[in-house]
Design a protein around this motif. Structure first.
Motif, PDB file in Angstrom:
ATOM      1  N   VAL A   1       0.877  -1.125   0.138  1.00 27.35           N
ATOM      2  CA  VAL A   1       0.008   0.095   0.100  1.00 27.35           C
ATOM      3  C   VAL A   1       0.895   1.189  -0.031  1.00 27.35           C
ATOM      4  CG1 VAL A   1      -1.639   1.392   1.198  1.00 27.35           C
ATOM      5  CG2 VAL A   1      -2.024  -1.225   1.148  1.00 27.35           C
ATOM      6  N   LEU A   2       1.908   1.139   0.779  1.00 25.68           N
ATOM      7  CA  LEU A   2       2.950   2.288   1.004  1.00 25.68           C
ATOM      8  C   LEU A   2       3.367   2.595  -0.548  1.00 25.68           C
ATOM      9  CD1 LEU A   2       5.100   4.234   2.127  1.00 25.68           C
ATOM     10  CD2 LEU A   2       6.333   2.400   2.712  1.00 25.68           C
ATOM     11  N   ARG A   3       4.090   1.590  -1.212  1.00 28.20           N
ATOM     12  CA  ARG A   3       4.523   1.894  -2.780  1.00 28.20           C
ATOM     13  C   ARG A   3       3.156   2.645  -3.651  1.00 28.20           C
ATOM     14  NH1 ARG A   3       6.989  -2.981  -1.108  1.00 28.20           N
ATOM     15  NH2 ARG A   3       9.517  -2.664  -0.928  1.00 28.20           N
TER      16      ARG A   3
ATOM     17  N   LYS B   1      -9.118   4.014  -4.217  1.00 21.64           N
ATOM     18  CA  LYS B   1     -10.048   3.142  -5.271  1.00 21.64           C
ATOM     19  C   LYS B   1      -9.131   2.440  -6.124  1.00 21.64           C
ATOM     20  CE  LYS B   1     -14.447   5.486  -5.049  1.00 21.64           C
ATOM     21  NZ  LYS B   1     -15.314   6.281  -6.014  1.00 21.64           N
ATOM     22  N   GLU B   2      -8.245   3.066  -6.675  1.00 23.67           N
ATOM     23  CA  GLU B   2      -7.081   2.218  -7.691  1.00 23.67           C
ATOM     24  C   GLU B   2      -6.458   1.333  -6.854  1.00 23.67           C
ATOM     25  OE1 GLU B   2      -6.122   5.672 -10.837  1.00 23.67           O
ATOM     26  OE2 GLU B   2      -5.120   5.854  -8.847  1.00 23.67           O
ATOM     27  N   ILE B   3      -5.835   1.460  -5.580  1.00 25.36           N
ATOM     28  CA  ILE B   3      -5.250   0.546  -4.922  1.00 25.36           C
ATOM     29  C   ILE B   3      -5.978  -0.482  -4.432  1.00 25.36           C
ATOM     30  CG2 ILE B   3      -3.984   0.254  -2.419  1.00 25.36           C
ATOM     31  CD1 ILE B   3      -3.134   3.200  -2.707  1.00 25.36           C
ATOM     32  N   ALA B   4      -7.280  -0.336  -4.053  1.00 24.10           N
ATOM     33  CA  ALA B   4      -8.201  -1.229  -3.614  1.00 24.10           C
ATOM     34  C   ALA B   4      -8.256  -2.488  -4.911  1.00 24.10           C
ATOM     35  CB  ALA B   4      -9.487  -0.740  -3.344  1.00 24.10           C
ATOM     36  N   LYS B   5      -8.388  -1.974  -6.095  1.00 19.78           N
ATOM     37  CA  LYS B   5      -8.519  -2.652  -7.072  1.00 19.78           C
ATOM     38  C   LYS B   5      -7.396  -3.487  -7.659  1.00 19.78           C
ATOM     39  CE  LYS B   5     -10.111  -2.559 -12.230  1.00 19.78           C
ATOM     40  NZ  LYS B   5     -10.254  -1.640 -13.181  1.00 19.78           N
ATOM     41  N   GLN B   6      -6.311  -2.843  -7.227  1.00 24.01           N
ATOM     42  CA  GLN B   6      -4.787  -3.457  -7.586  1.00 24.01           C
ATOM     43  C   GLN B   6      -4.648  -4.805  -6.785  1.00 24.01           C
ATOM     44  OE1 GLN B   6      -2.256  -2.894  -9.612  1.00 24.01           O
ATOM     45  NE2 GLN B   6      -2.700  -1.540 -10.733  1.00 24.01           N
ATOM     46  N   LEU B   7      -5.177  -4.701  -5.427  1.00 24.21           N
ATOM     47  CA  LEU B   7      -4.680  -5.527  -4.459  1.00 24.21           C
ATOM     48  C   LEU B   7      -5.986  -6.410  -3.980  1.00 24.21           C
ATOM     49  CD1 LEU B   7      -2.572  -3.163  -2.070  1.00 24.21           C
ATOM     50  CD2 LEU B   7      -1.867  -4.676  -3.716  1.00 24.21           C
ATOM     51  N   PHE B   8      -7.096  -6.195  -4.489  1.00 20.57           N
ATOM     52  CA  PHE B   8      -8.169  -6.899  -4.454  1.00 20.57           C
ATOM     53  C   PHE B   8      -8.831  -7.089  -3.018  1.00 20.57           C
ATOM     54  CE2 PHE B   8      -5.646  -8.726  -7.995  1.00 20.57           C
ATOM     55  CZ  PHE B   8      -6.761  -8.861  -8.853  1.00 20.57           C
ATOM     56  N   ILE B   9      -8.845  -5.648  -2.437  1.00 17.11           N
ATOM     57  CA  ILE B   9      -9.145  -5.590  -1.070  1.00 17.11           C
ATOM     58  C   ILE B   9     -10.092  -4.358  -1.125  1.00 17.11           C
ATOM     59  CG2 ILE B   9      -7.270  -6.537  -0.076  1.00 17.11           C
ATOM     60  CD1 ILE B   9      -6.149  -3.575   0.427  1.00 17.11           C
ATOM     61  N   SER B  10     -10.824  -3.842  -0.096  1.00 13.30           N
ATOM     62  CA  SER B  10     -11.918  -2.808  -0.022  1.00 13.30           C
ATOM     63  C   SER B  10     -11.153  -1.651  -0.009  1.00 13.30           C
ATOM     64  CB  SER B  10     -12.792  -3.232   0.944  1.00 13.30           C
ATOM     65  OG  SER B  10     -12.335  -3.026   2.278  1.00 13.30           O
ATOM     66  N   VAL B  11     -11.675  -0.530  -0.284  1.00 12.20           N
ATOM     67  CA  VAL B  11     -11.260   0.792   0.008  1.00 12.20           C
ATOM     68  C   VAL B  11     -11.254   0.823   1.429  1.00 12.20           C
ATOM     69  CG1 VAL B  11     -11.927   3.210  -0.233  1.00 12.20           C
ATOM     70  CG2 VAL B  11     -12.333   1.909  -2.053  1.00 12.20           C
ATOM     71  N   LYS B  12     -11.969   0.491   2.273  1.00 12.41           N
ATOM     72  CA  LYS B  12     -11.904   0.701   3.871  1.00 12.41           C
ATOM     73  C   LYS B  12     -10.681   0.115   4.219  1.00 12.41           C
ATOM     74  CE  LYS B  12     -14.484   0.013   8.152  1.00 12.41           C
ATOM     75  NZ  LYS B  12     -15.918  -0.389   8.542  1.00 12.41           N
ATOM     76  N   THR B  13     -10.460  -1.139   3.802  1.00 13.17           N
ATOM     77  CA  THR B  13      -9.231  -1.755   4.074  1.00 13.17           C
ATOM     78  C   THR B  13      -7.875  -1.140   3.792  1.00 13.17           C
ATOM     79  OG1 THR B  13     -10.193  -3.869   3.860  1.00 13.17           O
ATOM     80  CG2 THR B  13      -7.768  -3.915   3.859  1.00 13.17           C
ATOM     81  N   VAL B  14      -7.921  -0.471   2.518  1.00 15.61           N
ATOM     82  CA  VAL B  14      -6.700   0.418   2.090  1.00 15.61           C
ATOM     83  C   VAL B  14      -6.553   1.678   3.100  1.00 15.61           C
ATOM     84  CG1 VAL B  14      -5.999   1.955   0.392  1.00 15.61           C
ATOM     85  CG2 VAL B  14      -7.125  -0.004  -0.231  1.00 15.61           C
ATOM     86  N   GLU B  15      -7.800   2.252   3.443  1.00 16.88           N
ATOM     87  CA  GLU B  15      -7.761   3.200   4.645  1.00 16.88           C
ATOM     88  C   GLU B  15      -7.128   2.852   5.827  1.00 16.88           C
ATOM     89  OE1 GLU B  15     -11.624   4.523   4.477  1.00 16.88           O
ATOM     90  OE2 GLU B  15     -11.522   5.772   2.897  1.00 16.88           O
TER      91      GLU B  15
END
Length: 250
Positions: free
Chosen positions: A197-199, A208-222
């Motif tokens: 996530v840091l990178r 939203k883009e990170i969530a899609k890349q990592l197949f996780i939810s936006v809330k998890t990214v946050e």
């Protein structure tokens, strides 16, 4: 395989045969199956590889996609999630290393990892070391036989490292001669997912883009971003980006 435009050979020298275990016939006969994506910018070469190894009932290899450049490769790999990708080193759009960089989250997936085996006409040290550092599990040259390529694919699926023997020695020498990087205590505080996530944050990706890349939810990214900021004692994503850039993590 003779060169970037030639078909897959049915025979080859012992020098280019990776040290192997079971034969592909035995692997397929035991009910083994592997889904593969072919990435090479020469259509005729992809056709030759497909003809040689893609007879699923005989080899156990199912070719689920092909790509000719970096963007196509990332799209196809993300869509099909193969077990193994046969990756050429020199590709339009940034080369095999760029494919590896952009597919890093898929390689890091603990439940369904995508593994990469470089298959190239090049045996140059900088090409081999570059893709291995990028995350590839092995590197074989296009003089490999179809039979040994199938075996190498199954071994990479199992998590083994596979090299043509002539390349293995200098790969080991290259890594042995490289000084170990200093321990970064701040970075060590982060989990593998938090580093991913840091990178991506440092590269300018939106949540939203990170969530899609990592197949996780936006809330998890946050949640991961909050944890990273807390552990590194930073206040916002701009400070985080500067921190990551200073350590060449971007």
């Amino acid at each position: 395989m003779s060169d970037a435009n030639g078909p897959v050979e049915s025979g080859g020298s012992a020098e280019e045969t990776p040290s192997a275990s079971a034969s592909p016939g035995a692997a397929a006969g035991a009910g083994r199956h592997v889904r593969v994506v072919l990435v090479d910018d020469h259509r005729m070469f992809r056709t030759g590889v497909q003809a040689e190894i893609g007879q699923t009932e005989r080899t156990g290899v199912e070719v689920v996609g092909e790509a000719a450049d970096v963007d196509q490769a990332v799209t196809v790999i993300t869509a099909t999630r193969p077990e193994v990708v046969l990756l050429d080193v020199h590709l339009p759009g940034g080369g095999g290393v760029e494919v590896l960089r952009r597919c890093a989250p898929l390689m890091a997936d603990a439940e369904q990892p995508v593994r990469f085996l470089a298959l190239s006409v090049s045996d140059a040290a900088e090409d081999v070391i570059g893709v291995i550092r990028g995350g590839a599990r092995g590197y074989v040259t296009k003089t490999i036989t179809g039979t040994d390529l199938v075996d190498s694919i199954f071994r990479v699926q199992d998590g083994d490292a596979v090299f043509s023997p002539r390349l293995a020695g200098f790969v080991l020498d290259a890594f042995a001669s490289t000084d170990a990087p200093p321990v970064d205590e701040d970075l060590d505080r982060l989990t593998q997912r938090e580093r991913e996530v840091l990178r991506l944050i440092a590269r300018g990706y939106a949540y939203k883009e990170i969530a899609k890349q990592l197949f996780i939810s936006v809330k998890t990214v946050e949640s991961h971003v909050s944890a990273v900021l807390r552990k590194l004692q930073l206040s916002n994503r701009h400070e985080l980006t500067r921190w990551a850039t200073a350590r060449r993590l971007v």
